[in-house]
Design a protein around this motif. Sequence first.
Motif, short mmCIF file in Angstrom:
data_model
loop_
_atom_site.label_atom_id
_atom_site.label_comp_id
_atom_site.label_asym_id
_atom_site.label_seq_id
_atom_site.Cartn_x
_atom_site.Cartn_y
_atom_site.Cartn_z
N VAL A 243 0.84 -1.20 0.00
CA VAL A 243 0.00 0.00 0.00
C VAL A 243 0.87 1.25 0.00
O VAL A 243 0.63 2.22 -0.73
CB VAL A 243 -0.94 -0.01 1.23
N ARG A 244 1.95 1.23 0.83
CA ARG A 244 2.82 2.40 0.88
C ARG A 244 3.53 2.64 -0.45
O ARG A 244 3.68 3.78 -0.90
CB ARG A 244 3.85 2.21 2.00
N SER A 245 3.97 1.57 -1.09
CA SER A 245 4.65 1.73 -2.37
C SER A 245 3.71 2.25 -3.45
O SER A 245 4.12 3.03 -4.32
CB SER A 245 5.25 0.39 -2.81
N GLN A 246 2.42 1.86 -3.38
CA GLN A 246 1.45 2.39 -4.34
C GLN A 246 1.31 3.89 -4.19
O GLN A 246 1.25 4.63 -5.17
CB GLN A 246 0.09 1.71 -4.14
N GLU A 247 1.26 4.37 -2.94
CA GLU A 247 1.13 5.80 -2.72
C GLU A 247 2.39 6.55 -3.15
O GLU A 247 2.32 7.66 -3.67
CB GLU A 247 0.81 6.08 -1.25
N GLU A 248 3.56 5.94 -2.91
CA GLU A 248 4.79 6.58 -3.37
C GLU A 248 4.82 6.68 -4.89
O GLU A 248 5.30 7.67 -5.45
CB GLU A 248 6.00 5.78 -2.86
N PHE A 367 -8.33 7.87 3.63
CA PHE A 367 -8.55 8.92 2.64
C PHE A 367 -8.95 8.33 1.30
O PHE A 367 -9.88 8.81 0.64
CB PHE A 367 -7.29 9.77 2.48
N ARG A 368 -8.26 7.26 0.87
CA ARG A 368 -8.60 6.64 -0.41
C ARG A 368 -10.00 6.01 -0.36
O ARG A 368 -10.73 6.02 -1.37
CB ARG A 368 -7.55 5.57 -0.77
N ALA A 373 -15.49 6.26 -2.17
CA ALA A 373 -16.90 6.26 -1.80
C ALA A 373 -17.63 7.49 -2.35
O ALA A 373 -18.73 7.37 -2.90
CB ALA A 373 -17.04 6.19 -0.28
N LEU A 374 -17.03 8.67 -2.21
CA LEU A 374 -17.67 9.88 -2.72
C LEU A 374 -17.75 9.87 -4.25
O LEU A 374 -18.71 10.37 -4.84
CB LEU A 374 -16.91 11.12 -2.24
N MET A 426 -11.43 -0.93 -2.05
CA MET A 426 -11.63 -0.44 -0.69
C MET A 426 -11.50 -1.57 0.32
O MET A 426 -10.88 -1.42 1.38
CB MET A 426 -12.99 0.24 -0.59
N GLN A 427 -12.11 -2.71 0.00
CA GLN A 427 -12.06 -3.86 0.91
C GLN A 427 -10.62 -4.31 1.15
O GLN A 427 -10.19 -4.54 2.29
CB GLN A 427 -12.88 -5.01 0.32
N GLU A 428 -9.84 -4.40 0.07
CA GLU A 428 -8.46 -4.86 0.19
C GLU A 428 -7.60 -3.85 0.95
O GLU A 428 -6.75 -4.24 1.76
CB GLU A 428 -7.88 -5.11 -1.20
N ARG A 429 -7.81 -2.56 0.72
CA ARG A 429 -7.03 -1.56 1.43
C ARG A 429 -7.27 -1.65 2.95
O ARG A 429 -6.32 -1.62 3.73
CB ARG A 429 -7.41 -0.15 0.93
N VAL A 430 -8.54 -1.75 3.34
CA VAL A 430 -8.85 -1.78 4.76
C VAL A 430 -8.35 -3.07 5.40
O VAL A 430 -7.76 -3.05 6.50
CB VAL A 430 -10.37 -1.61 4.97
N GLU A 431 -8.57 -4.20 4.74
CA GLU A 431 -8.13 -5.47 5.32
C GLU A 431 -6.61 -5.56 5.39
O GLU A 431 -6.07 -6.26 6.25
CB GLU A 431 -8.69 -6.63 4.49
N ALA A 432 -5.90 -4.89 4.48
CA ALA A 432 -4.43 -4.95 4.48
C ALA A 432 -3.84 -4.34 5.74
O ALA A 432 -2.72 -4.68 6.14
CB ALA A 432 -3.87 -4.23 3.25
#
Length: 463
Positions: A243-248, A367-368, A373-374, A426-432
């Motif tokens: 997740v961190r590498s994706q944001e970088e 935030f993502r 969602a919005l 969203m599901q994968e981000r939260v569960e990670a």
Amino acid sequence: MMLRHKIIFLAVAPLSLALAAITVVVRQQAAELGLQQRASIEAAYVASKQAELKHYVELALHAIRHLYDTGRSDAAIKNEAQQILADLEFSGDGYFFIYDRNGRNIMHPRQPELVGSEMWDWHDSNGTLTVQLLINRANQGGGFVRYNWQKPSSQTVAPKMGYVDSLPRWGWVVGSGLYLDDIETALAEIDQQVSGHLRHTMLLIAAIAVLSALMVAFAGLLLNFSEQRAADAKLRHLAQRVVRSQEEERARLSRDLHDGISQWLVSIKLQIEAALIRIKGSPEQAVAARATFHKTATQINDVLAEVRRISHALRPAILDDLGLAAAVEHLCCEWRAAAGESNGAELVFESEGELASLTDVTNTVLFRVAQEALTNVARHAQARRVTVRLLGAKTFVMLQVEDDGKGFDLAQVSEHPRRGIGLSNMQERVEAVGGHLSLDSSAAGTKLVAVIPHRPCAAPSHD
């Protein structure tokens, strides 16, 4: 064979086979992804070149439109138009040319020896009847043609994409072209980067394989099954790193997009050059030139706004500077300005509790999720009221997005291969990050709740 050796063998052998299979699959998938990325980038490059080139030709025709619209067709008025087009240039090797309908070259500022030549049967190194294609395409209402032509700066033959249009009353075919060798260079660099990343990935997988084999062997010797818990913790840590590498990567892409905007600025520069030529003419032309300058100033503001919008969408700086609450509130303000004005929806943002001690990963994930969602609400919900809540408790942080829209069938969307991508992300981000995402939707509206556990850092003591 001793029992401990059998245990080691039975543990290491399946692991080795699994890692070998993973290596093959990862290599194949990475190669396919590299090819897809290359094709996407090439298509984007070509589309950008086409838009840029068409814009150049339109600006050039606009620069002589006042002469063409006089209704005159004498040599003097044509010579004046030729001079204007000959003086226009862009990108170092960019220029404009003119042919008549029979293939005779009327103007070529970079190769004056071609002027007056009958080039109807001229063909390039691939046997393409270039001039015939240009004239036929212009007679069809204008369009693009690919061919090979000598590049003025290097005096070498390079692939080129031309765009032509016609001035029927004068019997002219006016066009220009952009050389495509820079695209090949860029794609070669991308191939090299992909190859380097692939090699690095293979080395990393090999290192992980060796380390894993040693760990399994050690576990077999000690018969210590507690390594399973350690492996689970490492997998969670690896997911966080992903997740961190994706944001970088998003942040890096945001910086790169600033440089890519230069193509728009070149188009603006050409408009200014055309206006400068016209401002020296009659009073009417000077008035039109000033109008062009005003239009150019507006376009520059649009370019700056687009840069800010893209950069903010990829990685909002406010998330790093002021934290999650401020970033989500700013996101809500942008949503009101965009989706709210278009459909009259009302958005309410509420925040309470301790949110300053959240980790960067938690901030990014929430935030993502709020952003996705919005986006879904704006696209699909047709809601009149939307509520976004942030709650920071002692042991968890919660994000809630609720709307009174038309809702949707959660099972049907989840099974759809394309429509459920946003929900899956969203599901994968939260569960990670060890959290939980729940979603409830009906005809009365949709409610999304993301809960992520956390332990705030202890405040420093002041003994």
